[in-house]
Structures are given as C-alpha cells and as structure tokens.
Design a protein around this motif. Structure first.
Motif, PDB file in Angstrom:
ATOM      1  N   GLN A  89      -1.147   4.799 -10.704  1.00 13.85           N
ATOM      2  CA  GLN A  89      -1.318   4.509  -9.270  1.00 13.85           C
ATOM      3  C   GLN A  89      -2.116   5.618  -8.565  1.00 13.85           C
ATOM      4  N   ALA A  90      -1.910   6.847  -9.020  1.00 10.47           N
ATOM      5  CA  ALA A  90      -2.602   7.967  -8.384  1.00 10.47           C
ATOM      6  C   ALA A  90      -4.086   8.015  -8.742  1.00 10.47           C
ATOM      7  N   THR A 140       0.846  -1.204   0.000  1.00 14.40           N
ATOM      8  CA  THR A 140       0.000   0.000   0.000  1.00 14.40           C
ATOM      9  C   THR A 140       0.875   1.246   0.000  1.00 14.40           C
ATOM     10  N   LEU A 141       1.934   1.210   0.806  1.00 17.18           N
ATOM     11  CA  LEU A 141       2.834   2.366   0.867  1.00 17.18           C
ATOM     12  C   LEU A 141       3.503   2.611  -0.476  1.00 17.18           C
ATOM     13  N   MET A 142       3.898   1.503  -1.148  1.00 13.93           N
ATOM     14  CA  MET A 142       4.642   1.644  -2.401  1.00 13.93           C
ATOM     15  C   MET A 142       3.768   2.171  -3.543  1.00 13.93           C
ATOM     16  N   ILE A 143       2.464   1.925  -3.461  1.00 12.78           N
ATOM     17  CA  ILE A 143       1.609   2.421  -4.549  1.00 12.78           C
ATOM     18  C   ILE A 143       0.882   3.713  -4.168  1.00 12.78           C
ATOM     19  N   LEU A 144       1.246   4.266  -3.023  1.00  9.81           N
ATOM     20  CA  LEU A 144       0.650   5.547  -2.630  1.00  9.81           C
ATOM     21  C   LEU A 144       1.173   6.646  -3.538  1.00  9.81           C
ATOM     22  N   PRO A 145       0.297   7.530  -4.011  1.00  8.13           N
ATOM     23  CA  PRO A 145       0.800   8.629  -4.836  1.00  8.13           C
ATOM     24  C   PRO A 145       1.445   9.721  -3.982  1.00  8.13           C
ATOM     25  N   ARG A 146       2.443   9.319  -3.237  1.00  6.34           N
ATOM     26  CA  ARG A 146       3.155  10.276  -2.384  1.00  6.34           C
ATOM     27  C   ARG A 146       4.640  10.162  -2.667  1.00  6.34           C
ATOM     28  N   GLY A 149      -4.149  -3.968   3.243  1.00  7.25           N
ATOM     29  CA  GLY A 149      -2.999  -3.076   3.381  1.00  7.25           C
ATOM     30  C   GLY A 149      -3.184  -1.955   4.378  1.00  7.25           C
ATOM     31  N   HIS A 194       8.100   9.090  -2.362  1.00  8.95           N
ATOM     32  CA  HIS A 194       8.691   7.937  -1.676  1.00  8.95           C
ATOM     33  C   HIS A 194       9.874   8.331  -0.787  1.00  8.95           C
TER      34      HIS A 194
END
Lengths: 231, 208
Positions: B71-72, A88-94, B83, A96
C-alpha cells in the motif's frame, strides 16, 4: 527535533479539526435537533415538579444526548460515502491508530460541548436550580459517558458508511453496544443526584465504573478500526 | 517487480468470479487488464490494494509480501470515486496526501493539470468538481506521490483529449523511471505503451 509520530499526529489532528469544522452544517443540524428535543421534553413535563422531575431530568439528559449524538454520528461520514474517502484513509501508509484518534478528538470536543449545553438548557427549561458543584459533577458524569459513546459512534458510522441501508444498520449496531454504557452512566448520575451530600466527600467515586467502561469502548473502537481493512 | 500468482476471488463460496490468474509486471512495463463489464477488473484492483479479500499463492512487490509495504508503494486511481475529502479544496487535499511537504509546489502542479484558477485551487470544494476535474486532481496526486506501482481503473474516464495527453505523458515518464502500471480500460488508448495484455474473461470458471 520532534518525534515522527508526534509530527504525524499534529498533522492529522489539524486536518481532522478543519475537516470537522468544514462540516459545520452537520454539527448545527444535530444541535438544532437536540434543542428541539429539549423543548419538547420541557413542554411535556411542564406540570411536574419535585423529586419525579429531578429523576426525569437525569433520564432525559441521557436520552437527549444519546439520540442527538446518534443523529450526528450517522451523518458526519455521509460525504465519505460519495467519494469512497474511507477506502483512501484505510490504504494510507499512515498509523491507523493515529488516524482514529485524530478523527475522534474534534468530534469528541463537539459532542461533549453540545451535550453539556443541551443538558444545561434542559435544566433551565425545567426550572431546576442546581448547585454549581452538583452541576459540575453531573456534567463530568455526562462527559465521561460521551467519551465512551463518541468512538463507538464514529466506528459504527464508518462501518456502515458504504451500506445503502445505513440508516437502518447504524442503529442496529450502535444502540445495543451503547446500552450498557448508557445504563451504567445513568445509574451513576442518579447516585450522584440522590446522594450528593454523601458523594461530595468522594465525588469521583460513582464515575469510576462508567469511566472504565468508556475507556474500554474507546480502546475497543481503536482496535476495531485498525482491523477495518476490508471496507 | 510485481508478481501475482493464482489469484482468485468469489462473491460467495463456490461462486468464483475469476480463478488461477497469474501475472508479472517488471519495472518499466505497463500491463493492460481487459474484459467485459462485470468480469471483475475493478474487483481485482481493489483486492490488490487490500480492500477485498483475494486469495492467492503469492502477491509480492519487489519480493516483499507485506500488504502495508504494498500500500505504501502503490497508487490506486479508481474509475469514478478518487477518494478525496469532499469538503476540502484541491490544494488542501493534495497537502494532506503529500504529508504537508514543503518541497512540493502544489499551485504549479495544479496549474499543470489544468486547475489553474485560484478559486479552483483554494476555495471550491472538491465535492463540487466535475468527474474530469476530479480525475485531473487524481493524476496530480499520482504524480506527486511517486510510487512504484500504479493501479489505474479506467484512467481516461471523464478526461478530455488534453487531459488524456497529459496523462499519457505522465505514464511515459513513470515507465521511463522504472515504474510499473496495471490498468483497466475498454479502449486501447495506451496501446503504444502497453507491454502485455491480460483478458480477465479467460480466467472465469465455467458455470456449466
């Protein structure tokens, strides 16, 4: 108006601080493990005194720090495995990089504090009376070491999170990577210890090389985390 | 519009699980991905999200091929492990995923999804939730994130009848607003909403 990146970093930092605090049992168990090691070392060296004990003290400080923190890094992300949180963290649009930095900061604070506490406890149990300035310089050397070790431990912990044999895989990756930093930091602490009067004129000098290496490991971990898309 | 062309994935070189899979999902459409266990449905969804290295000649969302853009604008609902942060409450998890937005009333949202008790919302860690409760929380996350494409892996897994009905309403609303859905399921629970079906078994290369 605050910059969006500053705002995001603040949010992520607050989140990971509460996340680390929420896993206090992991931190406490690591600290207890470290204290047990300190007591064992103190019992094993109770008949020693003088220069051999001093050399041993420096070595033992680093061994205890390395092993205690390894235990901590290996377990801190265990919960990430259960719910695939890392994905979930890796695909977050934030950003890295910000995720890694904010994840590292609270863990780094715990790692530095606990290693300094354990080293102080060890000196106390061994009956060593240290000059305040020497203690601070040695503490700084250890803190620099932990600064390099922590991002490396976090990266290895995250990399091995989804592996069923992570208790085997983690040390296989982590210890060889941590060895150069450990050797350089240990040598620098020995230089500080043995030549304290000489070093006093320029007490930071022996720490420059470990600091550079720690900085390198921090940047390396940051960059590698950013490429960890295929978890 | 989501377009995927010639998608393939292999466990190892020369051992492909599926090849030459192409499909399109237009705004307002829902696509059903079916196939036997182990045929690669979850693998496909994880690969589309960038969690596995799929090979393809094209994968674009609104004509953009950048994975970060994808992804966004995509929400992924895994079948079993949604998750969440295990040691956080439902409220704190949703706050994180909504970037601590002030405009969203998380308590109301959780109440709508049947997680109305304050203890469930604020105190109990998500790690203590049942599969169904986690799935309801994941649906609340889907609703609040408002992304164009939803990838749903066994979306009804763990949900009770009331939960499935709520989820169906959510999907209908999403499709009505021009959203797209790709979902895997062994049952035909969303038949009335499905615009086309892909049988992934048809894209398995012959091993003989």
């Amino acid at each position: 108006m605050t910059h969006p990146l500053t705002h995001e970093l603040k949010q992520l930092l607050l989140f990971f601080i509460s996340s680390t605090l929420g896993q206090k049992e992991q931190a406490i168990s690591a600290l207890m493990f470290g204290i047990s090691l300190v007591i064992l070392c103190a019992l094993a060296t109770e008949n020693l005194s003088g220069p051999p004990l001093r050399d041993l003290y420096v070595g033992l400080s680093f061994i205890i720090t390395l092993i205690t923190l390894s235990w901590f890094f290996m377990r801190i992300f265990a919960n990430f495995f259960i719910d695939r949180t890392l994905e979930t963290l890796m695909i977050l649009p934030r950003n890295h990089h910000l995720i890694f930095v904010s994840c590292t900061c609270p863990i780094l604070i715990f790692a530095v504090t606990s290693s300094l506490l354990l080293t102080w406890l060890l000196s106390h149990f061994l009956g060593l009376t240290l000059d305040l300035e020497l203690m601070l310089t040695l503490g700084l050397s250890l803190a620099v070491y932990v600064f390099g070790l922590t991002p490396l431990g976090i990266l290895c912990g995250l990399l091995t999170t989804y592996d069923r044999d992570n208790s085997l895989l983690f040390p296989l990756i982590y210890f060889p990577l941590a060895t150069p930093l450990t050797i350089v930091s240990l040598q620098s602490s020995k230089v500080i210890w043995h030549n304290f009067e000489v070093v006093m004129s320029n007490s930071i000098a022996p720490i420059i090389l470990p600091a550079c290496m720690a900085g390198f490991f921090f940047c390396l971990s940051l960059l590698l985390f950013n490429t960890m898309d295929n978890t | 519009m989501f377009i995927a062309r010639n998608i393939a994935w292999s466990y190892q070189r020369d051992q492909p699980l599926f090849t030459n899979l192409s499909f399109e999902i237009k705004p307002g459409e829902m696509c059903h991905l079916r196939g036997e266990n182990g045929v690669g449905k979850t693998t496909l969804l994880r690969g589309l999200m960038g969690l596995l290295d799929l090979s393809c000649t094209e994968a674009s969302l609104f004509h953009k091929t950048d994975i970060k853009y994808f992804q966004a604008n995509t929400s992924f609902l895994p079948a079993e492990s949604p998750g969440f942060f295990y040691h956080f409450s439902a409220q704190n998890n949703l706050k994180f995923f909504t970037h601590y937005s002030d405009t969203i009333n998380i308590a109301n949202l959780l109440t709508k999804w049947g997680l109305s008790h304050p203890y469930l919302q604020n105190t109990l860690n998500v790690g203590m939730f049942s599969t169904g409760m986690k799935k309801r929380l994941a649906c609340a996350k889907l609703e609040v994130q408002k992304r164009a494409l939803w990838l749903l892996d066994e979306p009804t897994h763990g949900l009770d009848q009331q939960g499935i009905a709520l989820q169906q309403q959510l999907i209908m609303k999403h499709l009505a607003s021009g959203g797209m859905v790709l979902y895997t399921s062994h049952t035909n629970v969303f038949t009335s909403l499905t615009s086309h079906t892909i049988n992934l078994s048809d894209f398995q290369p012959s091993m003989l």
